[in-house]
Write an enzyme that holds these catalytic residues in place. Sequence first.
Site, short mmCIF file in Angstrom:
data_model
loop_
_atom_site.label_atom_id
_atom_site.label_comp_id
_atom_site.label_asym_id
_atom_site.label_seq_id
_atom_site.Cartn_x
_atom_site.Cartn_y
_atom_site.Cartn_z
N SER A 407 -37.40 59.83 66.56
CA SER A 407 -37.90 58.53 67.04
C SER A 407 -36.76 57.54 67.24
CB SER A 407 -38.91 57.96 66.05
OG SER A 407 -38.32 57.86 64.78
N HIS A 428 -40.55 62.66 72.46
CA HIS A 428 -40.97 61.85 71.32
C HIS A 428 -42.48 61.67 71.35
CE1 HIS A 428 -41.04 57.72 69.15
NE2 HIS A 428 -41.26 58.71 68.31
N GLU A 440 -42.60 60.03 75.03
CA GLU A 440 -41.38 59.52 75.65
C GLU A 440 -40.48 60.73 75.96
OE1 GLU A 440 -40.38 55.10 74.00
OE2 GLU A 440 -40.20 56.68 72.52
N ASN A 478 -40.25 52.01 70.12
CA ASN A 478 -39.79 51.46 68.83
C ASN A 478 -38.85 50.28 69.03
OD1 ASN A 478 -41.26 52.99 67.07
ND2 ASN A 478 -39.77 54.63 66.96
#
Length: 687
Positions: A407, A428, A440, A478
């Site tokens: 991540s 991801h 992702e 994130n």
Amino acid sequence: MIRREIDSGICLLTFDRPESGANIFDAATMADLDQQLDAIEEDDSLEGVVILSAKKSIFIAGADLKTLLSQAQTGEMRSFIAEGQRVFNRLAALKIPTCAAIHGACAGGGYEVTLACDWRVASDDPSTRIGLPETTLGLIPAWGGCTRLPRLIGTEKAAEVILKGKLYSAREAKQLGLVDEIVSRENLLEAARKKLRDSKRPSPSPLPQGEADGAAAGEGKTSAPRASGNLAPARALEIIRKNLPLDQSLAAELDTIVELGETDATQNLIRNFFLTEKYKRGSSRQMPEKITHAAVIGAGVMGSGIAQWLSSRGVSVILRDVGTEELTRGLASIEKTYADAVKRGIMTEEQAKQGRARIVASSVAIEMRDVQVVVEAASEKLEVKKEIFRDLSAKTPERATLATNTSALPISDLAGEVKNAERVIGLHFFNPVSRMKLVEVVVGTETSDETIARARGFVRQIAKLPVTVRDSPGFLVNRVLFPYLLEAAKLFENGTNAQAIDDALLQWGMPMGPLRLIDEIGVDITVDIASTLEKAYGKRDRASKILREMQSAKLLGRKSGAGFYSYVGKSQTANDEINKWRQPAVIPSSAQDGGGDMANRLMFLMVNESARCLEEKVVASPEDADYGMNLGTGFPVWRGGPLRFAENFGLKKVVEEMESLARTNEKYVPCQVLKKHAQDGTKFYDR
């Protein structure tokens, strides 16, 4: 658009849009239907009309949404909708009986044209799906859907169908009364002709049967969904409940859809529909290679979730972990996900059994000769991952794609451990894997175009949606999410009530408040990711003192029973134990007023970081940034995503408010691209 044939006194109207796999209602189709009705009215020899489609799996997919979106923006929607109502009223007023023979998708305006017929028969084919999904797009059924459906099936059932906006199988549609009969596809036309012998349908009573007073007075069981920027469900319910005479009800439909079409929320919901189609399809003309064999390294929460998902989509999976204990836990978790899916009716027991059988778990090295894709999902420690990639480099076929589910760690560092680094990529996934649609696709400096195309194809094959991002700390989701979460924790540390923070964001449209979300992620993981991001981006990603204190005290959120909240069973209450690490309130009162100011204050950080991702080419387009955040964080679709929200709010106003906040908090200094748009009066999007 429509073929007319006369067969033994019956007029067959076949919708068959040229050079298209779908039938839709645009101005040309509506004009064509109008002309066909001229011919039908003039022919005294006709005994009935059957409406059908020549398409393989689509009856009529509704109104042309591209037309609706541009009309909503230019204010031309009223005449298009009014024309549809006029033409459908003509169909309903024919003196001879009419029947719709439905095969394939029959949605929105496609179902409303059948409501203007006397009878509806449907094929029992799995491609036949029937319903009125307009409210999910911020619109209402305005070609008679809110008016005719309650008269057909009753106020309550009609409200449920229209407010849920879902498409039903033929069998479900028959149970609800949306269609009169279901037959095999081969017998569809014959069944429709037979139905015409029942003559015209008896005129509906002014009020739906058995519901006379209560429902009409607005006392039914169905209620509008909780407050949301999507006003369509509540507005549709209003019309259904009023139960006005036909012409007044149609006039209310028309006024309402035009009003809704002018709102940012509705335009964002329609745009999001197109974005979903775009990310589902992709732009590549080539058919991607089908992946049938994969391996997942690591049987923790993410690894077992990925293995379960792949196996449920027909991929055989080798699940590897060094410890038998981890594997046992991982397999138990997989078992639970399958059991839940069966219980919820998402799959049959037989499908679950086949899925489980596709997983081979092993704690020792296993032959990987047939493996096409490997997903590494081990712990977030660079050295551990490097060792795994060295091993994979030696033991996998040279053409196998090597993906990491990290991540936040750099893809390029892992690619350095592999002979042919061009086959290394990030995939991801988000937790829980069985529910989160986004993946992702993280492109490293060495990743080849072939690997990127293969990875995107694989993500689509397993029914997820890929957003491509450049390898940089935190990628997109994130990186954009964390300044927002960390500032919420800081607000709490500085004296703002936890519930006030979370409620303000729930009210704003987020699916969960930021402090609750930290509790779900885990305070320890939040601090870890923040530390990685802080190294790259500085203070705006620094975990506040309270988060570190909570981590030391093992108050890690839901998994430890307490974080910002204490969790007992299903209840959550404020955790007073953490108050000793808080300051008395020192923040400006505007941030404490519980409403828009606090929500905007936190959202501006998401806007700023999304704009930076675009500025630094982490994503290729504003759509990638917005759609990624919608899917990855539940950012309200009706607000369009952080960048679209900023445009609707006014970029100049966003920058002014951020600059004012930046006087006391440097996190709010707007990035260059935001300032430039505000200065030049330009936008991220063309329209």
